[in-house]
Write an enzyme that holds these catalytic residues in place. Structure first.
Site, short mmCIF file in Angstrom:
data_model
loop_
_atom_site.label_atom_id
_atom_site.label_comp_id
_atom_site.label_asym_id
_atom_site.label_seq_id
_atom_site.Cartn_x
_atom_site.Cartn_y
_atom_site.Cartn_z
N ASP A 3 1.65 6.21 4.95
CA ASP A 3 1.46 6.89 5.72
C ASP A 3 2.91 5.81 6.14
O ASP A 3 3.47 6.61 7.08
CB ASP A 3 0.41 7.33 6.56
N ASP A 50 -10.69 -2.65 1.94
CA ASP A 50 -10.35 -1.09 0.65
C ASP A 50 -9.84 -2.28 -0.30
O ASP A 50 -8.83 -2.91 -0.61
CB ASP A 50 -8.92 0.46 1.25
N ASP A 102 -14.08 -0.81 7.12
CA ASP A 102 -14.44 -1.45 5.55
C ASP A 102 -13.39 -2.39 5.33
O ASP A 102 -12.31 -2.36 5.91
CB ASP A 102 -14.35 -0.18 5.60
#
EC number: 2.7.7.19
Length: 465
Positions: free
Chosen positions: A159, A77, A75
């Site tokens: 992260d 983003d 995907d």
């Protein structure tokens, strides 16, 4: 791959560095291999429209990382300075979703592009002015994350360094705030900021570190790996529904076998599967072999684009903890099949306290296990009735898995393989040959008796249909 993981632990210790810069390293098109034509045209179009409307917008995270590694992203983003409401105003096909993480999904037929507003970290003592509730709990875990910020803030709160890469398809530049390109080249998973604090903010990051390391064949950088074992028990405080989703990502991404090895080594398997972890200690060879075989088969099926059911996966992960419970109930005088059903109910109930396995999977798990007690009982018409059972194939495959892990079944798997291939006459001969042999109960064939109602009890797995 585990060798690479351990190598990353052995390098000389030094003080962790703060990896996010306020001014990013900017890589021009001549300094990286990315091309805008590689990315989803819908995602590129969203970035262009948002920039034209006066907002900052970039392709971000996994799609940039994977493209740099030559992996086709699943995907794409987008991160932007526009708020969810402003994004929705620009795109009629946009829908705002989420509470803890407010996002926008923009639909283009079957393809969905996820667009997120730049976010900032909550200050440790920050409180929600409206609800007067802290955004973190007493251990530091983030409870809400809808504080918007700048591009620099957004990079800070991500992260891992390899996920803090922003690609602008208009200028074809990459913004690297955390030396992510360096870590991609060195195949390292490294947390941004202080690892212990970041894990405490969200303990699921420990699972994400393992998932990325297994998927990308990376090592976990030593300072990012060191706090994992002492902090692993924090996973017990994560909502069980969230852990179910995370476990599916861990084991259904095509790298389940390597993931399992890393979870065990980093002591993350026990908080997820406490009963199976205990079985791994008590009977390590059998438990490790059975789970590894099941996960290797899962990985193979995913690579071959074959369907994989979470029910079979969980049945294998939990099975090593089941036989001892069944045996205890049988020693108390309970017949084998009821003992299996009672032990299965007890084990699944306990497991769901940690990982909320939905009923649509727990029922098939119990039926697969139940078949393990029924498959040895083949006399009369039982074999044909079992063949007609909707759960037969899964039960049969599970029997073969048990045998491959070293269980002795007196050739039961081979018998069922031959029985499926035989014609009617051959099947009758196979049943007749069983007549002089004891069945799984240790008894020879018994005469068929009719019940008082004159009806034969229906064979099969309860609830299989």
């Amino acid at each position: 791959m585990l060798k690479k993981l351990f190598q990353s632990f052995r390098s000389p210790l030094r003080k962790p560095q703060q990896h996010v810069r306020t001014t990013p390293e900017v890589l021009s098109s001549s300094q990286h291999s990315l091309q805008r034509s590689q990315f989803s045209r819908y995602a590129v179009n969203i970035v262009e429209r948002l920039q034209t409307a006066g907002y900052q917008a970039y392709l971000v995270g996994g799609c940039v990382r994977d493209m740099m590694l030559g992996i086709t992203p699943k995907d794409f983003d987008v991160a932007t300075s526009a708020t969810p409401e402003q994004i929705r105003a620009e795109f009629r096909n946009a829908r705002i979703i989420g509470r803890r993480f407010k996002l926008v999904h923009i639909h283009f037929g079957r393809e969905i592009i996820e667009v997120a507003t730049f976010r900032a970290n909550h200050p440790i003592d920050d409180e929600d002015e409206d609800s007067n509730q802290s955004s973190r709990n007493e251990s530091g875990r983030i409870l809400r994350d809808n504080v918007y910020g700048t591009l620099e803030d957004d990079a800070q709160r991500r992260d891992f360094t390899i996920n803090a890469l922003y690609y602008d398809p208009v200028t074809e530049r990459v913004l690297d705030y955390a030396n992510g390109v360096h870590d991609i080249r060195n195949r390292l998973i490294r947390l941004i900021g202080d690892p212990q604090q970041r894990y405490k903010e969200d303990p699921v990051r420990m699972l994400r570190a393992v998932r990325f390391a297994a998927k990308l064949d990376f090592g976990i950088e030593k300072h990012s790996a060191t706090p994992i074992r002492p902090l692993a028990p924090m996973l017990r405080d994560i909502p069980s529904a969230r852990l179910f989703e995370e476990v599916l990502k861990l084991f259904l991404s095509g790298y389940a076998e390597a993931t399992f090895e890393m979870l065990v080594d980093l002591e993350l398997f026990e908080p997820l599967f406490p009963a199976s972890s205990k079985a791994l200690e008590q009977n390590p060879t059998y438990t490790h072999t059975l789970i590894s075989e099941a996960l290797a088969n899962t990985d193979l099926r995913i690579k071959q684009n074959k369907p994989v059911t979470p029910a079979f996966l969980f049945a294998a992960l939990l099975w090593p903890a089941l036989p001892a419970r069944v045996l205890r109930l049988q020693e108390r005088g309970m017949p084998p099949i009821p003992a299996m059903q009672e032990a299965a109910h007890e084990l699944i109930t306990e497991q769901c306290q940690r990982i909320a396995i939905p009923k649509r999977f727990t029922m098939p798990i119990r039926e697969i296990w139940d078949m393990q007690e029924r498959l040895p009982r083949r006399s009369g018409k039982r074999a044909d009735l079992l063949l007609e059972n909707p759960r037969f194939r899964a039960g049969y495959d599970f029997l073969l898995l048990r045998e491959s892990a070293g269980e002795e079944t007196d050739g039961l798997g081979e018998w069922w393989t031959d029985y499926q291939d035989a014609n009617d006459s051959g099947r009758r001969d196979m049943i007749r040959d069983l007549g002089s042999k004891p069945d799984a109960t240790g008894q020879g064939p018994r005469k068929r008796r009719r019940s008082s109602s004159g009806k034969r009890k229906r064979a099969g797995v309860d609830g299989a249909e």
